[in-house]
Scaffold this active site. Structure first.
Site, mmCIF file in Angstrom:
data_model
loop_
_atom_site.group_PDB
_atom_site.id
_atom_site.type_symbol
_atom_site.label_atom_id
_atom_site.label_comp_id
_atom_site.label_asym_id
_atom_site.label_seq_id
_atom_site.Cartn_x
_atom_site.Cartn_y
_atom_site.Cartn_z
ATOM 1 N N ASP A 137 6.700 -2.191 1.130
ATOM 2 C CA ASP A 137 5.915 -2.028 2.353
ATOM 3 C C ASP A 137 5.630 -3.368 2.991
ATOM 4 O OD1 ASP A 137 5.466 0.824 2.528
ATOM 5 O OD2 ASP A 137 4.367 0.599 0.648
ATOM 6 N N HIS B 246 10.262 -0.840 4.158
ATOM 7 C CA HIS B 246 9.564 -0.049 5.176
ATOM 8 C C HIS B 246 8.732 -1.014 6.015
ATOM 9 C CE1 HIS B 246 6.027 3.009 5.864
ATOM 10 N NE2 HIS B 246 6.698 2.763 6.983
ATOM 11 N N GLY C 204 -0.978 1.451 6.095
ATOM 12 C CA GLY C 204 -1.872 0.330 5.826
ATOM 13 C C GLY C 204 -2.143 0.167 4.342
ATOM 14 N N PHE C 205 -2.561 1.255 3.702
ATOM 15 C CA PHE C 205 -3.040 1.118 2.325
ATOM 16 C C PHE C 205 -2.541 2.245 1.435
ATOM 17 C CE2 PHE C 205 -6.020 -0.916 5.180
ATOM 18 C CZ PHE C 205 -6.114 -2.182 4.606
ATOM 19 N N GLY D 119 -3.251 4.773 -1.821
ATOM 20 C CA GLY D 119 -4.406 5.465 -2.381
ATOM 21 C C GLY D 119 -5.159 6.351 -1.414
ATOM 22 N N ASP E 190 6.179 9.462 2.595
ATOM 23 C CA ASP E 190 5.541 8.238 2.090
ATOM 24 C C ASP E 190 4.041 8.327 2.317
ATOM 25 O OD1 ASP E 190 4.862 5.663 1.394
ATOM 26 O OD2 ASP E 190 5.768 4.734 3.163
#
Ligand code: DX5
Ligand code: ZN
Length: 219
Positions: free
Chosen positions: A34, A65, A141-142, A144, A174
């Site tokens: 990422d 990505h 962005g993140f 979790g 994703d």
């Protein structure tokens, strides 16, 4: 058979090469990388150096990505660095055809990604030109974050549309993927499952990959 691609965003990045090797030994199929520029999405991650580190650590395909506002500049840089797949967000692309061509010319397979809030209509003029389509299951962005449930129907609609058009790029989801939704995703036509926090947060990588694979196969 489903392709499982651990996202190194969730790895212990002080031990990046070991983490990649461990995922390869545990049975991963691709490594998902990422790249976020702090502008397209609110995080800052890796530069092209990460591709060199990953290439030394593994022979698995590297799935870059790009969540960047300037894919025209950065996509060919990641392709030249040795990523096998380079995907960019259509939301950031003024000239997607030019970017796709530049990725292919630099020796990688081009892909495009869509945010959860972006309509599949964005794919109309590019789906036949790419090897990979990424549907985000979370806002980028993140790692979790919880899976956005509407991604499931979106994947099914995209898969039907690709089949009707005789197109067969990989369809990747994703964000928010676990063994609990892997079966429904593959049943909807998804061929590549990216998983970050779920896999890297597990005490036994091989067991976690096998569990996703079994859930996907049972679909
Ligand atoms: C989000 C990234 C994802 C993320 C997935 O911006 O594109 O690849 O790392 O992480 P999980 O599986 O934890 O949602
Ligand atoms: Zn990603």
């Amino acid at each position: 058979m489903v392709i499982i691609a651990p996202s190194i965003l969730s790895s212990d990045r002080g031990r990046l090469a070991e983490e990649i090797k461990a995922m390869e030994e545990a049975g991963a199929d691709w490594i998902h990388i990422d790249v976020i520029d702090g502008n397209f999405a609110p995080n800052l991650t890796f530069g092209p150096w990460v591709i060199e580190v990953a290439r030394k650590a593994t022979s698995l395909p590297l799935d870059a990505h790009l969540m960047v506002v300037d894919p025209l500049t950065y996509a060919p840089i990641f392709a030249k660095a040795g990523a096998h797949y380079v995907s960019f967000h259509l939301e950031a692309a003024t000239h997607p055809h030019k970017i796709i061509t530049s990725i292919a010319e630099a020796g990688a397979k081009p892909g495009v990604a869509l945010n959860p809030g972006t309509s599949l209509a964005a794919l109309d003029e590019v789906a036949d030109l790419v090897d990979l389509i990424i549907l985000m299951g979370v806002n980028p962005g993140f790692s979790g974050q919880p899976f956005i449930p509407s991604t499931m129907g979106k994947a099914q609609r995209l898969s039907n549309w690709l089949n009707r058009g005789g197109l067969s790029p990989h369809l990747e989801v994703d964000g928010g993927v676990t063994d609990l939704n892997a079966g429904a995703l593959t049943a909807a036509g998804v061929t590549v499952l990216v998983s970050g926090s779920h896999l890297f947060g597990s005490p036994d990588y091989a067991q976690a990959i096998e569990k996703i694979r079994r859930a996907a196969g049972a679909a």
